[in-house]
Write a protein that holds these residues in place. Sequence first.
Motif, PDB file in Angstrom:
ATOM      1  N   ARG A   1       2.371   1.905  -3.351  1.00  0.00           N
ATOM      2  CA  ARG A   1       1.381   2.480  -4.267  1.00  0.00           C
ATOM      3  C   ARG A   1       1.124   3.946  -3.950  1.00  0.00           C
ATOM      4  NH1 ARG A   1      -0.853  -2.910  -3.994  1.00  0.00           N
ATOM      5  NH2 ARG A   1      -2.070  -2.383  -2.134  1.00  0.00           N
ATOM      6  N   VAL A   2       1.247   4.329  -2.670  1.00  0.00           N
ATOM      7  CA  VAL A   2       1.117   5.744  -2.299  1.00  0.00           C
ATOM      8  C   VAL A   2       2.188   6.575  -2.984  1.00  0.00           C
ATOM      9  CG1 VAL A   2       1.465   7.399  -0.414  1.00  0.00           C
ATOM     10  CG2 VAL A   2      -0.033   5.430  -0.069  1.00  0.00           C
TER      11      VAL A   2
ATOM     12  N   THR B   1      -4.403   3.273  -3.927  1.00  0.00           N
ATOM     13  CA  THR B   1      -3.365   2.951  -2.942  1.00  0.00           C
ATOM     14  C   THR B   1      -3.662   1.691  -2.135  1.00  0.00           C
ATOM     15  OG1 THR B   1      -4.347   4.418  -1.263  1.00  0.00           O
ATOM     16  CG2 THR B   1      -2.700   5.369  -2.751  1.00  0.00           C
TER      17      THR B   1
ATOM     18  N   PHE C   1       1.547   6.767  -6.639  1.00  0.00           N
ATOM     19  CA  PHE C   1       0.412   7.660  -6.853  1.00  0.00           C
ATOM     20  C   PHE C   1       0.874   9.116  -6.818  1.00  0.00           C
ATOM     21  CE2 PHE C   1      -2.931  10.356  -5.012  1.00  0.00           C
ATOM     22  CZ  PHE C   1      -4.025  10.083  -5.819  1.00  0.00           C
TER      23      PHE C   1
ATOM     24  N   CYS D   1       0.836  -1.210   0.000  1.00  0.00           N
ATOM     25  CA  CYS D   1       0.000   0.000   0.000  1.00  0.00           C
ATOM     26  C   CYS D   1       0.868   1.256   0.000  1.00  0.00           C
ATOM     27  CB  CYS D   1      -0.919   0.001   1.215  1.00  0.00           C
ATOM     28  SG  CYS D   1      -2.228  -1.246   1.178  1.00  0.00           S
TER      29      CYS D   1
ATOM     30  N   TYR E   1      -7.715   8.159  -4.715  1.00  0.00           N
ATOM     31  CA  TYR E   1      -6.584   7.865  -3.840  1.00  0.00           C
ATOM     32  C   TYR E   1      -6.760   6.519  -3.146  1.00  0.00           C
ATOM     33  CZ  TYR E   1      -3.873   7.770   0.440  1.00  0.00           C
ATOM     34  OH  TYR E   1      -3.050   7.350   1.463  1.00  0.00           O
TER      35      TYR E   1
END
Length: 257
Positions: free
Chosen positions: A53-54, A107, A57, A50, A103
């Motif tokens: 992926r943040v 994420t 992003f 996660c 978001y």
Amino acid sequence: PRQTRPLRVPERTLLDRQVSMKTAGDDIDTLLFDLDGTLYAIENGHEAACRERVFRFMVDEFPGEFPDVDAAENAWRPQFRKYNQTLRALRAGLGLTVDSDKYWEVTRGDPGELLSVNTEALKVLQAVTKKHPALKKVILTNCAEKQAKECLKVLGLLDFFDAVYGADTMGAEMCKPELNAFDRIKNLAGFEYTKTVFFEDSVKNLAAAKELGMTCVLIKSETTREEGTRDDGFAPDHVIDAVTLSEIERILPGLLL
């Protein structure tokens, strides 16, 4: 000669003490659980994925601000420490305009990639529900509620909870460990702090909960080590390795009697 009566001392045998200890937790009517790192081991990789992926992003959505994931992580870390939730860190800390639905969808990803049924936590929830049908079981996470429920479903635990509260309910201006966030959830769920046990892997969240009167159970994890030591004298009421029947029987046997 006048005889004196021996002083009568109430007997309290070892067995009495053991019985008393075994009832620890029998005055509890609400179990409040964090999600990430509490109902699954944070070291399994889901939380790390996660976070990755943040950072991706941040680069994809704001390429002018963050040339690569390392730059994104370096910008994120101090703001996360301050705001305790990444979306708030991006908005309030870094001044970014972020679409919350996109978001969370991006994420959090697919929890089924790394998570599976948590049989140990499942046994705990089955047991306490059978023994105490009226016991409230509530989730409080800084994650969005849609994604939290998806995660709980993969873990096989969703149906045991009376409510799942997260970022949607707490709103953009608050999250754990802020006292107002706990107050909002308490009022919505209808529980009393002094009759609630809070299971959490974040020491800073537990410290706030203990200030409010909750019984605090720390689940040891990478989060605990990442947050570091505190110098305010806080100590959780109990420390466990994971949410398992053997651990619950050890610290709060009244929940299983």
